[in-house]
Each structure stands twice: as C-alpha cells, then as structure tokens.
Design a protein around this motif. Structure first.
Motif, PDB file in Angstrom:
ATOM      1  N   VAL A 131      45.533  48.798  35.023  1.00  0.00           N
ATOM      2  CA  VAL A 131      44.449  47.810  34.926  1.00  0.00           C
ATOM      3  C   VAL A 131      44.571  46.755  36.024  1.00  0.00           C
ATOM      4  CG1 VAL A 131      43.498  45.956  33.500  1.00  0.00           C
ATOM      5  CG2 VAL A 131      44.079  48.136  32.461  1.00  0.00           C
ATOM      6  N   VAL A 132      45.761  46.179  36.151  1.00  0.00           N
ATOM      7  CA  VAL A 132      45.913  45.018  37.031  1.00  0.00           C
ATOM      8  C   VAL A 132      46.108  45.426  38.490  1.00  0.00           C
ATOM      9  CG1 VAL A 132      47.330  42.984  37.515  1.00  0.00           C
ATOM     10  CG2 VAL A 132      46.830  43.617  35.153  1.00  0.00           C
ATOM     11  N   LEU A 133      46.899  46.475  38.719  1.00  0.00           N
ATOM     12  CA  LEU A 133      47.298  46.788  40.099  1.00  0.00           C
ATOM     13  C   LEU A 133      46.507  47.937  40.712  1.00  0.00           C
ATOM     14  CD1 LEU A 133      51.141  46.474  39.446  1.00  0.00           C
ATOM     15  CD2 LEU A 133      49.612  44.742  40.372  1.00  0.00           C
ATOM     16  N   THR A 135      43.364  49.307  39.650  1.00  0.00           N
ATOM     17  CA  THR A 135      41.899  49.196  39.664  1.00  0.00           C
ATOM     18  C   THR A 135      41.359  48.566  40.954  1.00  0.00           C
ATOM     19  OG1 THR A 135      41.971  49.025  37.266  1.00  0.00           O
ATOM     20  CG2 THR A 135      39.897  48.473  38.305  1.00  0.00           C
ATOM     21  N   PRO A 136      41.905  47.418  41.408  1.00  0.00           N
ATOM     22  CA  PRO A 136      41.388  46.860  42.665  1.00  0.00           C
ATOM     23  C   PRO A 136      41.585  47.804  43.849  1.00  0.00           C
ATOM     24  CG  PRO A 136      42.702  45.232  41.500  1.00  0.00           C
ATOM     25  CD  PRO A 136      42.904  46.534  40.795  1.00  0.00           C
ATOM     26  N   PHE A 139      38.890  50.422  43.703  1.00  0.00           N
ATOM     27  CA  PHE A 139      37.605  49.878  44.132  1.00  0.00           C
ATOM     28  C   PHE A 139      37.560  49.761  45.650  1.00  0.00           C
ATOM     29  CE2 PHE A 139      34.684  46.632  45.431  1.00  0.00           C
ATOM     30  CZ  PHE A 139      33.557  46.898  44.673  1.00  0.00           C
ATOM     31  N   ALA A 140      38.629  49.223  46.235  1.00  0.00           N
ATOM     32  CA  ALA A 140      38.674  49.037  47.686  1.00  0.00           C
ATOM     33  C   ALA A 140      38.571  50.388  48.398  1.00  0.00           C
ATOM     34  CB  ALA A 140      39.958  48.315  48.080  1.00  0.00           C
ATOM     35  N   VAL A 153      35.942  53.104  39.073  1.00  0.00           N
ATOM     36  CA  VAL A 153      36.474  51.931  38.365  1.00  0.00           C
ATOM     37  C   VAL A 153      36.470  52.184  36.853  1.00  0.00           C
ATOM     38  CG1 VAL A 153      35.996  49.518  37.801  1.00  0.00           C
ATOM     39  CG2 VAL A 153      35.888  50.282  40.172  1.00  0.00           C
TER      40      VAL A 153
ATOM     41  N   VAL B  39      30.554  46.606  37.207  1.00  0.00           N
ATOM     42  CA  VAL B  39      31.789  47.129  37.799  1.00  0.00           C
ATOM     43  C   VAL B  39      32.930  46.109  37.724  1.00  0.00           C
ATOM     44  CG1 VAL B  39      32.837  48.025  39.895  1.00  0.00           C
ATOM     45  CG2 VAL B  39      30.626  48.877  39.167  1.00  0.00           C
ATOM     46  N   ALA B  46      38.687  45.187  30.732  1.00  0.00           N
ATOM     47  CA  ALA B  46      39.941  45.925  30.545  1.00  0.00           C
ATOM     48  C   ALA B  46      41.115  44.967  30.522  1.00  0.00           C
ATOM     49  CB  ALA B  46      40.119  46.953  31.659  1.00  0.00           C
ATOM     50  N   PHE B  47      41.039  43.916  31.355  1.00  0.00           N
ATOM     51  CA  PHE B  47      42.130  42.938  31.391  1.00  0.00           C
ATOM     52  C   PHE B  47      42.165  42.142  30.097  1.00  0.00           C
ATOM     53  CE2 PHE B  47      43.963  38.800  32.776  1.00  0.00           C
ATOM     54  CZ  PHE B  47      45.215  39.259  33.114  1.00  0.00           C
ATOM     55  N   LEU B  50      43.905  43.799  27.311  1.00  0.00           N
ATOM     56  CA  LEU B  50      45.365  43.687  27.288  1.00  0.00           C
ATOM     57  C   LEU B  50      45.703  42.370  26.602  1.00  0.00           C
ATOM     58  CD1 LEU B  50      46.250  44.670  30.960  1.00  0.00           C
ATOM     59  CD2 LEU B  50      46.271  46.111  28.962  1.00  0.00           C
ATOM     60  N   ARG B  58      45.704  36.881  37.441  1.00  0.00           N
ATOM     61  CA  ARG B  58      45.942  38.302  37.678  1.00  0.00           C
ATOM     62  C   ARG B  58      44.743  39.160  37.296  1.00  0.00           C
ATOM     63  NH1 ARG B  58      51.123  40.421  37.909  1.00  0.00           N
ATOM     64  NH2 ARG B  58      50.692  42.070  36.444  1.00  0.00           N
ATOM     65  N   PRO B  60      42.018  41.506  37.301  1.00  0.00           N
ATOM     66  CA  PRO B  60      41.542  42.378  38.380  1.00  0.00           C
ATOM     67  C   PRO B  60      40.048  42.254  38.612  1.00  0.00           C
ATOM     68  CG  PRO B  60      41.980  43.652  36.401  1.00  0.00           C
ATOM     69  CD  PRO B  60      42.467  42.261  36.124  1.00  0.00           C
ATOM     70  N   ARG B  63      39.411  39.956  41.464  1.00  0.00           N
ATOM     71  CA  ARG B  63      39.706  40.607  42.744  1.00  0.00           C
ATOM     72  C   ARG B  63      38.592  41.585  43.112  1.00  0.00           C
ATOM     73  NH1 ARG B  63      45.668  42.914  42.709  1.00  0.00           N
ATOM     74  NH2 ARG B  63      45.185  43.590  44.813  1.00  0.00           N
ATOM     75  N   LEU B  64      38.061  42.269  42.094  1.00  0.00           N
ATOM     76  CA  LEU B  64      36.965  43.204  42.355  1.00  0.00           C
ATOM     77  C   LEU B  64      35.722  42.477  42.857  1.00  0.00           C
ATOM     78  CD1 LEU B  64      38.442  45.661  41.400  1.00  0.00           C
ATOM     79  CD2 LEU B  64      36.610  46.160  39.808  1.00  0.00           C
ATOM     80  N   LEU B  67      36.332  41.722  46.458  1.00  0.00           N
ATOM     81  CA  LEU B  67      36.263  42.964  47.242  1.00  0.00           C
ATOM     82  C   LEU B  67      34.823  43.453  47.350  1.00  0.00           C
ATOM     83  CD1 LEU B  67      39.329  44.875  45.755  1.00  0.00           C
ATOM     84  CD2 LEU B  67      39.038  44.247  48.145  1.00  0.00           C
TER      85      LEU B  67
END
Lengths: 429, 159
Positions: A131-133, A135-136, A139-140, A153, B39, B46-47, B50, B58, B60, B63-64, B67
């Motif tokens: 999920v944290v590491l 997924t990004p 996407f990239a 994703v 998206v 999802a985060f 958790l 953190r 994501p 970050r998406l 990006l």
C-alpha cells in the motif's frame, strides 16, 4: 465459561460489556479520525487501562493477552523496518523499472507484472509495503509508459488484501491467527499456498474483464530505458529472511527472530553507510501503532469475555467441513466490512480456535479478502472519508464497490475451496 | 471558434492529429486532460484501511496526487508539441466524464477518441466514459479512431 470465575466482580457483566463496547468504538473511531492529529495510541492505551481498572477484564487476563500479543507486535515491527530499509535501498524503484521494461509498453503485460510484483511483495514484506511503498511506484510506472493507471493502482489495493494470505508475516491478521493456531510457519504457508494462488488467479480474471476498456488503450511513450541498479544486498537479505522463517519451524525457534535478523542486517548496513538514522529506524517501527495493537487486543478481550463470546457462540459453526469453512469465511468477511478486519479477527480468533487450525484459516480468508468489498476496507473508512475528506470532491464509490462485488465473492469462494482441498491433502496438523 | 481536444493516455495522438487536420490554423485549441479522482482516492482509502498505521505523511494517496499532477503536465506538453500550434492546456480533477462535459461549455467542437473495443466496427467501440461524453456534450463532437479503423468487413451482420 470458566474465565468468568476469575473475573474481578467490580462490575457486573452487562455493565462491563457496555463499557467495553463503548471504549472499543471510541478506540476505533479515534484511530480512523485522529482528532487533533493525535497518534492512534493516545486513546487506545488509556482505554485499555480503563477496562483493567474497572475490572471489565482482569489483570491476569490482560497480562495473558499482552503476553500473547507482545511477540506478534515485535514481529510486525521487524517486518515494517525491513520493508522500509528495502525501500531506502531502492528495491521498489528497481521493481518499477523491471515492470516497465518487461511489460514492453503493453497495458495487459503491465497488469500481469503488477500482479506478480504486488503478490510477491505483499506475501514477503506485508500489505503495508504494497500500500505505502509499491502503489506510488506502480502509478509512476504506468504514467511513464503512458498507460491508464487505474487498473494497476486498483490492482495494488486489491492485492494488498488478497495476496496477504500466504505467510504469517504478510498481514497483521495472519500474525494474530498464527500465534493461536498452533501451526508451524511452513505448515501455515503450505496450507495457505493454494488459497493464495486461487484468490489471486480469480482477481486477475476479474481485473482483465472489468478493466478491458482501459487495458485496450495502447501506449505512446517509448519503453523506459533506464535500469537502476538492482539492490542485490536487500534482495538477498529478504530471501535469507524467508529461508530463516522456513528454517525456524524445523529448528523450533520463533520465526520472529528471522525477521529481527533480517531487519538488523539491513539496519546496521544502512547505519554504517549513513543512509538512515536511529530516529528514522524507530519511526519506521511505528511504536505508537504497536502500543495501539496491544491496547486494542485488551479492549477486544473485554468485549469478547463479557458476553460477545456467548452471543456469537451460537452463530459460529464448529468443525471444518466445507460448508462450515464457507460460513466462517463469510461471517469473517462480513465483520471485516462492518468494522475493520483487525478488530474482526481479534473477536473471531478466540471463538474459532477450539475448532482447530482449519477454522482459524477460514476466518483469515474472510478478514483478508473481505475488505475489498467496501471501499478500501470498511465502514470505518467511510467514516474517515466523511470526516477527513469532506472538503474534497466526492470520490467515485460505485465503480470500486462494483469491482468488489465481482471480485470478493468469487475469490473468497475459490480460496475457501482451495483451503478445504489443502486441509484434506495436508491435514490441519 | 474554440475547439476542445480531450487528451487521454493511450489514445490522444489521434485526437491531436484530427484537431490539426480538421480546423483552420488560427483556431483556438484547448488541450484538456482529466485526472480521475478515484485513482489517488483508492490509495487514500487503502491507507486508511490500514487501521492505526498513523503517519499521515506516509499516505500514498498524497504521493499519487503529486505524481498525477506531474504526469498530466508531461502528457499535455507532449500533446502541445505534437499539435505544433498555439494551444491552451487545461487540467482538471474529478469524475472524468462529467469534467469533460463541463469543460466543453461554450466550445464549438469537442474532439475525442473511441475508448472501447476497437477490433471491429461497433457495437462497443465506445467505453463508458466516451459514451457518457458523446451523449451529454452540449456541442458538436468529432469522434476519431485512435488507430486506423477496422475495415467495413468487420461490421457485425444485421440481426
């Protein structure tokens, strides 16, 4: 039940149950909403103290619960640190480059690679890592290739749940179940291998059909040529840790030690190379989260012991026949969607453990695959969306839920069938 | 005259080419890209699933979002380069099909590509998003094949 005898009679049972349920709701709500930016432990720890002080759970029971959860929590911390250090070493970046290279600019190939990568990473480094590491990175990668990112994703979010069946380390729910199941690490993996493959295969078929339109669109970007250095050391350490898990069941050592060793090797190397600091290591271990899990366990224990066990006892079928396994998995999936899979598994484990490892593993299938049904997890998430993200544009819920309606019953059914087959062939031990 | 060209990953070059071929050189052209909110939303969710993993930094999903903004900018730049004429880039976030319709308010033409099954002529050469946009667009629509269209022989026989 015999435990009632040991309880401090400071509170009568209905009152103790009411208090425990209110506290549990408060703990969960605060973990989701995080009022004033509080850490998840700020409410959970006092709540656990309160159920002990009021006698809703006896000190002995609370200590027993903590004793059981302590090693689990330590194990989890080691895996979280291991995953973070792998990321620092560029493992996930390298994974993205590998997906870009091998997919050759074809969206369907990329989906296959995402499935392979997410399944392996979830199984070995836990769902948090995916999920944290991951997924990004996925996407990239899709963006760089000019591929529509949505299927890829969504695959990460679904597989972080579905692919977390294989090993005890793949999911916190597994670690909790592993300790009460009495299975060895390898036996757990052997029994869950077939359900893991079956569930992922069903997800793959559903994704290919559901996202056919997005996967049909070609790509324009030239295939990426950059090849970052493969972090061989991190990769070998993860491999060594997995081998250590297998070896631990042969030698009869707690597999947590293998995770500690793996995390220690990477941590010492990163510290020597000044790539990390002790502070960063401590942060990646998520200490408040570990305290939260311990406290949540004690509060749930109070809820279960003060009446939920007898109430749910009538609903929970005993045995390990196929219909019973299906029923258990469905009940677990339902509970996981109602609240969240963490409290769901804490509630169900003590009630199913007497039926043996088969029943416990069926519960795991339900709590791990089930969260894909409601938007990314649970009604708790809906609460989070309402409160935390109320100012943002309403996210499209319909599509995610529709995908879950196709994927969850099918993959859960296939997984239970596979588990039943594994239990018949290998035996629950 | 203003022409809106809907830029979507995978199918956009045909739209840019069509806009150049079918409009006068001095036409005001808007290159539109929409980032689907669901998206980053799926990653946010999802985060949040958790439970208790703290550390909002953190997440994501955030970050998406960053990006996605970067990749949309890159995509629109590639489209502008391919067009080779003055144009305006517009980036929107949200429900894709609704954002596209909203962006065509006051436009004289919308150019978009088929996004469904394109192995034969019809009946499903439009995906849900393009179907919605064609259905709701308040302006004329130029619908193009992203690649050379399949031959007439691929048309399904009459029922």
């Amino acid at each position: 039940m015999s435990i009632f005898v040991w309880k401090d009679p400071a509170l009568n049972t209905p009152l103790a149950e009411a208090l425990s349920v209110v506290l549990l709701a408060l703990v969960l709500a605060c973990a989701v909403i995080r009022p004033f930016g509080w850490s998840e432990a700020v409410v959970a720890v006092p709540a656990a103290a309160l159920v002990i002080v009021t006698g809703a759970v006896s000190l002995d029971d609370a200590l027993a619960e903590a004793e059981q959860l302590g090693p689990v929590v330590g194990f989890l911390a080691a895996v979280l640190v291991l995953a973070q250090l792998c990321d620092d070493d560029g493992l996930f970046r390298a994974c993205g480059a590998w997906m870009a290279r091998t997919s050759a600019g074809r969206p369907r190939r990329l989906l296959t690679q995402v499935f392979l990568a997410a399944s392996a990473i979830t199984a070995a480094l836990s769902l948090d890592a995916t999920v944290v590491l991951l997924t990004p990175v996925v996407f990239a990668t899709a963006a760089r290739l000019g591929v529509r990112p949505k299927p890829h994703v969504y695959a990460c979010t679904h597989l972080s749940n579905t692919a977390s069946l294989l090993l005890p380390v793949s999911n916190l729910t597994n670690l909790l179940a592993f300790t009460v199941s009495g299975l060895t690490f390898t036996r757990f993996a052997a029994l869950m291998a077939l359900p893991w493959v079956a569930a992922i295969a069903v997800e793959y078929v559903v994704f290919r059909r559901f996202f056919a339109t997005d996967l049909d669109a070609g790509t324009q970007a030239p295939p990426a040529t950059e090849t970052p250095e493969l972090p061989l050391f991190a990769l070998l350490t993860v491999g060594g840790t997995l081998a250590g898990f297998a070896l631990s069941s042969v030698v009869g050592v707690d597999p947590a030690w293998a995770a500690f060793a793996g995390a220690l090797v990477l941590a010492v190397r990163a510290l020597l190379r000044r790539r990390t600091t002790p502070r960063a290591l401590l942060r990646s271990a998520s200490v408040p989260f570990l305290a939260f899990v311990l406290s949540l366990g004690i509060v749930v224990r109070a809820v279960v012991d003060n009446g939920l066990d007898t109430a749910l006892g009538h609903v929970i079928p005993a045995g390990t026949s196929l219909p019973v396994l299906l029923g258990l998995a469905a009940l677990a999936a339902l509970l996981a969607n109602l609240i969240n899979n963490l409290p769901a598994v804490l509630v169900l484990l003590p009630l199913t453990a007497p039926s043996g490892p088969g029943a416990v593993l069926a519960v795991l299938l339900g709590v791990n695959i089930g969260p894909n049904l409601t938007y990314a997890g649970s009604l708790a998430t809906l609460l989070w969306r309402r409160i935390v993200h109320a100012h943002e544009a309403e996210v499209e819920l319909k599509e995610f839920t529709r995908l879950g309606l196709y994927a969850v019953p099918a993959s859960l059914g296939a997984a239970v069938l596979a588990l039943w087959g594994s239990l018949t062939v290998i035996g629950g031990g | 005259m203003a022409v809106v060209v809907w830029i979507v990953e995978g199918t956009w070059p045909a739209c840019v080419d069509a806009a150049r071929a079918h409009t006068p050189a001095d036409t005001e052209i808007v290159l539109l890209h929409v980032t689907p909110a669901e998206v980053p939303g799926a990653a946010h969710g999802a985060f949040a699933g958790l439970l208790g993993r703290g550390h909002p930094e953190r997440d994501p999903g955030t970050r998406l979002e960053n990006l996605a903004a970067a990749s949309a900018e890159q995509l629109l730049r590639s489209a502008a380069d391919r067009l080779g004429r003055p144009s305006t880039a517009v980036e929107r976030n949200g429900r894709v099909e609704r954002e596209v319709v909203a962006a065509t308010a006051g436009a004289d033409l919308l150019v978009l590509a088929r996004d469904g099954d394109r192995t034969h002529l019809g009946p499903r050469s439009l995906g849900p998003a393009a179907r919605f946009v064609v259905d709701h667009a308040p302006c004329p629509v130029l619908l193009v094949w992203p690649e050379p269209s399949p031959g007439l022989a691929t048309m399904p026989p009459p029922r």
